[in-house]
Design a protein around this motif. Structure first.
Motif, PDB file in Angstrom:
ATOM      1  N   ASN A  23     -25.256  -1.570  57.399  1.00 25.69           N
ATOM      2  CA  ASN A  23     -24.319  -0.530  56.951  1.00 25.69           C
ATOM      3  C   ASN A  23     -23.203  -0.289  57.986  1.00 25.69           C
ATOM      4  OD1 ASN A  23     -25.538   0.989  58.935  1.00 25.69           O
ATOM      5  ND2 ASN A  23     -26.487   2.457  57.546  1.00 25.69           N
ATOM      6  N   LYS A  61     -23.133   1.052  60.866  1.00 33.55           N
ATOM      7  CA  LYS A  61     -23.120   2.322  61.593  1.00 33.55           C
ATOM      8  C   LYS A  61     -23.025   2.083  63.102  1.00 33.55           C
ATOM      9  CE  LYS A  61     -25.626   6.580  62.630  1.00 33.55           C
ATOM     10  NZ  LYS A  61     -24.986   6.627  63.935  1.00 33.55           N
ATOM     11  N   SER A  75     -19.750   0.694  64.096  1.00 32.42           N
ATOM     12  CA  SER A  75     -18.749   1.770  64.141  1.00 32.42           C
ATOM     13  C   SER A  75     -18.938   2.643  65.372  1.00 32.42           C
ATOM     14  CB  SER A  75     -18.833   2.624  62.878  1.00 32.42           C
ATOM     15  OG  SER A  75     -18.470   1.863  61.746  1.00 32.42           O
ATOM     16  N   ASP A  76     -20.205   2.941  65.731  1.00 30.58           N
ATOM     17  CA  ASP A  76     -20.474   3.748  66.924  1.00 30.58           C
ATOM     18  C   ASP A  76     -19.913   3.093  68.184  1.00 30.58           C
ATOM     19  OD1 ASP A  76     -21.804   5.621  65.355  1.00 30.58           O
ATOM     20  OD2 ASP A  76     -23.814   5.001  66.005  1.00 30.58           O
TER      21      ASP A  76
END
Length: 154
Positions: free
Chosen positions: A95, A97, A100-101
């Motif tokens: 996904n 995540k 992106s972090d």
């Protein structure tokens, strides 16, 4: 938010190729070569992870652990890892995540709308959980400087 050398590395919880959830915290206390690849089984990613596999003993001798992350699911990662006998975890950030972090999301890979991937990146996380080394490429075909990584670990 861009991460820089000296920042605390964001934790993650991602499945490995056996569907076991793995976290950054489980590797604390040693240096971590955290490499983000664009796509499992793509030619440059294959070269990169095979080079790291072949350098594993030299890297391990510095007290470091390699952890690879792709935005592929655990089943694609498992086929890729088994084909090449990777001796380090390959985690699926399906996904995006964690990608992106770490602020390395590459949108619309190969000009395909909504096909998002990680920019080819290497972060070395020091024993105290901070980013000690950062390399991020805007070019998915560019490999990291392996000697630079090994020299940093020494």
């Amino acid at each position: 938010m861009s991460l820089n050398v000296g920042d605390i590395a964001p934790n993650f919880e991602l499945p490995d190729t056996e569907l076991k959830l793995r976290t950054l915290d489980e590797f604390k206390g040693k240096k971590i070569v955290l490499t983000f690849i664009v796509a499992a089984s793509s030619p440059v990613c294959e070269t990169e992870l095979c080079t790291l596999r072949d350098s594993w003993q030299e890297i391990a001798d510095t007290g470091a652990q390699i952890v690879a992350i792709s935005n592929d699911g655990p089943f694609a990662n498992k086929a890729f890892a088994e084909k090449h006998n990777f001796n380090f975890p390959l985690l699926g950030d399906y996904n995006s995540k964690t990608i992106s972090d770490y602020d390395i999301l590459m949108k619309d890979l190969l000009h395909i709308k909504d096909y998002n991937a990680a920019k080819r990146s290497v972060f070395i996380i020091t024993e105290d959980g901070k980013i000690g080394y950062k390399w991020v490429s805007e070019d998915p075909l560019k490999e990291p400087n392996y000697e630079e990584i090994k020299n940093f670990l020494k």
